[in-house]
Design a protein around this motif. Structure first.
Motif, PDB file in Angstrom:
ATOM      1  N   HIS A  97       0.840  -1.208   0.000  1.00  0.00           N
ATOM      2  CA  HIS A  97       0.000   0.000   0.000  1.00  0.00           C
ATOM      3  C   HIS A  97       0.871   1.253   0.000  1.00  0.00           C
ATOM      4  O   HIS A  97       0.598   2.214  -0.741  1.00  0.00           O
ATOM      5  CB  HIS A  97      -0.925  -0.023   1.214  1.00  0.00           C
ATOM      6  CG  HIS A  97      -1.664   1.249   1.435  1.00  0.00           C
ATOM      7  ND1 HIS A  97      -2.742   1.618   0.672  1.00  0.00           N
ATOM      8  CD2 HIS A  97      -1.471   2.245   2.337  1.00  0.00           C
ATOM      9  CE1 HIS A  97      -3.197   2.795   1.094  1.00  0.00           C
ATOM     10  NE2 HIS A  97      -2.435   3.186   2.098  1.00  0.00           N
ATOM     11  N   THR A  98       1.911   1.251   0.808  1.00  0.00           N
ATOM     12  CA  THR A  98       2.796   2.413   0.905  1.00  0.00           C
ATOM     13  C   THR A  98       3.554   2.623  -0.402  1.00  0.00           C
ATOM     14  O   THR A  98       3.680   3.750  -0.884  1.00  0.00           O
ATOM     15  CB  THR A  98       3.762   2.231   2.094  1.00  0.00           C
ATOM     16  OG1 THR A  98       2.995   1.966   3.275  1.00  0.00           O
ATOM     17  CG2 THR A  98       4.606   3.475   2.324  1.00  0.00           C
ATOM     18  N   LEU A  99       4.041   1.547  -0.998  1.00  0.00           N
ATOM     19  CA  LEU A  99       4.725   1.642  -2.295  1.00  0.00           C
ATOM     20  C   LEU A  99       3.790   2.171  -3.375  1.00  0.00           C
ATOM     21  O   LEU A  99       4.162   3.052  -4.163  1.00  0.00           O
ATOM     22  CB  LEU A  99       5.248   0.266  -2.711  1.00  0.00           C
ATOM     23  CG  LEU A  99       6.401  -0.297  -1.895  1.00  0.00           C
ATOM     24  CD1 LEU A  99       6.577  -1.783  -2.178  1.00  0.00           C
ATOM     25  CD2 LEU A  99       7.681   0.479  -2.168  1.00  0.00           C
ATOM     26  N   ASN A 100       2.578   1.650  -3.435  1.00  0.00           N
ATOM     27  CA  ASN A 100       1.619   2.065  -4.460  1.00  0.00           C
ATOM     28  C   ASN A 100       1.160   3.500  -4.249  1.00  0.00           C
ATOM     29  O   ASN A 100       0.972   4.241  -5.216  1.00  0.00           O
ATOM     30  CB  ASN A 100       0.443   1.095  -4.502  1.00  0.00           C
ATOM     31  CG  ASN A 100       0.857  -0.266  -5.001  1.00  0.00           C
ATOM     32  OD1 ASN A 100       1.789  -0.400  -5.786  1.00  0.00           O
ATOM     33  ND2 ASN A 100       0.181  -1.302  -4.531  1.00  0.00           N
TER      34      ASN A 100
ATOM     35  N   VAL B 141      10.486   2.449   3.676  1.00  0.00           N
ATOM     36  CA  VAL B 141       9.791   2.844   2.443  1.00  0.00           C
ATOM     37  C   VAL B 141       9.175   4.228   2.610  1.00  0.00           C
ATOM     38  O   VAL B 141       9.269   5.078   1.718  1.00  0.00           O
ATOM     39  CB  VAL B 141       8.724   1.789   2.040  1.00  0.00           C
ATOM     40  CG1 VAL B 141       7.789   2.333   0.962  1.00  0.00           C
ATOM     41  CG2 VAL B 141       9.389   0.509   1.570  1.00  0.00           C
ATOM     42  N   PHE B 142       8.567   4.481   3.762  1.00  0.00           N
ATOM     43  CA  PHE B 142       7.977   5.790   4.046  1.00  0.00           C
ATOM     44  C   PHE B 142       9.056   6.878   3.983  1.00  0.00           C
ATOM     45  O   PHE B 142       8.875   7.918   3.352  1.00  0.00           O
ATOM     46  CB  PHE B 142       7.300   5.757   5.417  1.00  0.00           C
ATOM     47  CG  PHE B 142       6.438   6.937   5.712  1.00  0.00           C
ATOM     48  CD1 PHE B 142       5.073   6.892   5.481  1.00  0.00           C
ATOM     49  CD2 PHE B 142       6.969   8.108   6.240  1.00  0.00           C
ATOM     50  CE1 PHE B 142       4.257   7.979   5.766  1.00  0.00           C
ATOM     51  CE2 PHE B 142       6.165   9.203   6.529  1.00  0.00           C
ATOM     52  CZ  PHE B 142       4.807   9.134   6.288  1.00  0.00           C
ATOM     53  N   PHE B 143      10.200   6.644   4.623  1.00  0.00           N
ATOM     54  CA  PHE B 143      11.290   7.618   4.614  1.00  0.00           C
ATOM     55  C   PHE B 143      11.899   7.762   3.217  1.00  0.00           C
ATOM     56  O   PHE B 143      12.276   8.870   2.820  1.00  0.00           O
ATOM     57  CB  PHE B 143      12.387   7.223   5.618  1.00  0.00           C
ATOM     58  CG  PHE B 143      12.097   7.643   7.030  1.00  0.00           C
ATOM     59  CD1 PHE B 143      12.248   8.953   7.434  1.00  0.00           C
ATOM     60  CD2 PHE B 143      11.690   6.702   7.959  1.00  0.00           C
ATOM     61  CE1 PHE B 143      11.997   9.329   8.737  1.00  0.00           C
ATOM     62  CE2 PHE B 143      11.434   7.064   9.271  1.00  0.00           C
ATOM     63  CZ  PHE B 143      11.584   8.389   9.665  1.00  0.00           C
ATOM     64  N   LEU B 144      12.019   6.677   2.484  1.00  0.00           N
ATOM     65  CA  LEU B 144      12.532   6.762   1.117  1.00  0.00           C
ATOM     66  C   LEU B 144      11.607   7.605   0.248  1.00  0.00           C
ATOM     67  O   LEU B 144      12.068   8.390  -0.593  1.00  0.00           O
ATOM     68  CB  LEU B 144      12.710   5.365   0.514  1.00  0.00           C
ATOM     69  CG  LEU B 144      13.853   4.530   1.097  1.00  0.00           C
ATOM     70  CD1 LEU B 144      13.772   3.104   0.581  1.00  0.00           C
ATOM     71  CD2 LEU B 144      15.205   5.154   0.801  1.00  0.00           C
TER      72      LEU B 144
END
Length: 170
Positions: A70-73, A152-155
């Motif tokens: 979900h975070t990636l999308n 992923v959130f920080f990236l």
């Protein structure tokens, strides 16, 4: 729980009741706010999901792959809507180390997984499925799965900041 409130969990007594869909919605909203103003402080804990909610989703409900997918999308959707495709699809460099940039406590393995799935998602046009992310997370502990989500959130925040700086889009 009130479906018209952003709260994703309640603590009746010594229990925790979590609405997984609301956790995902809160994460997406925090990511959208970060894109609109990178100078606005955004906290995963305060704006996205509390540690208790993350533990419930990842450890107790086995939703780590769903949370990360979900975070990636969401990251891809938000960036593709505002920034040039060729910049969005450019991978993060191997030297992008969140521990140096933000002094976050993420182990090397979790950070490597996060960077790999982030770059893989940005290279494709279709959403990644949680079953695909599950393969990348295979063999990781619940703590590492939470770290991958956080990385992923920080990236995403790092990439948005770079895109805004490069394009001048505010």
């Amino acid at each position: 729980m009130d479906p018209h409130h952003h709260r994703a969990s309640i603590h009746p007594g010594d229990r925790l009741i979590v609405d997984p869909d609301q956790v995902l919605a809160n994460v997406a909203m925090a990511m959208e706010r970060l894109d609109l103003d990178t100078s606005t402080p955004v906290s995963i804990e305060e704006d996205g999901a509390s540690l208790d909610e993350l533990v419930a989703l990842v450890e107790h409900l086995d939703q780590g792959p769903t949370l990360t997918a979900h975070t990636l999308n969401t990251a891809a959707r938000v960036m593709n809507a505002r920034y040039p495709e060729e910049l969005v699809h450019r991978p993060l460099p191997q030297g992008c180390d969140l521990r140096r940039l933000f002094h976050v406590d993420i182990d090397e393995h979790s950070q490597s997984i996060a960077r790999a799935v982030f770059n893989q998602r940005l290279a494709q046009h279709a959403d990644v499925r949680s079953t695909e992310v599950a393969m990348d997370l295979d063999g990781t502990t619940p703590q590492q799965r939470i770290e991958v989500f956080m990385a992923v959130f920080f990236l995403y925040g790092t990439k948005v900041g770079a895109l805004r700086n490069r394009t001048g889009i505010r």
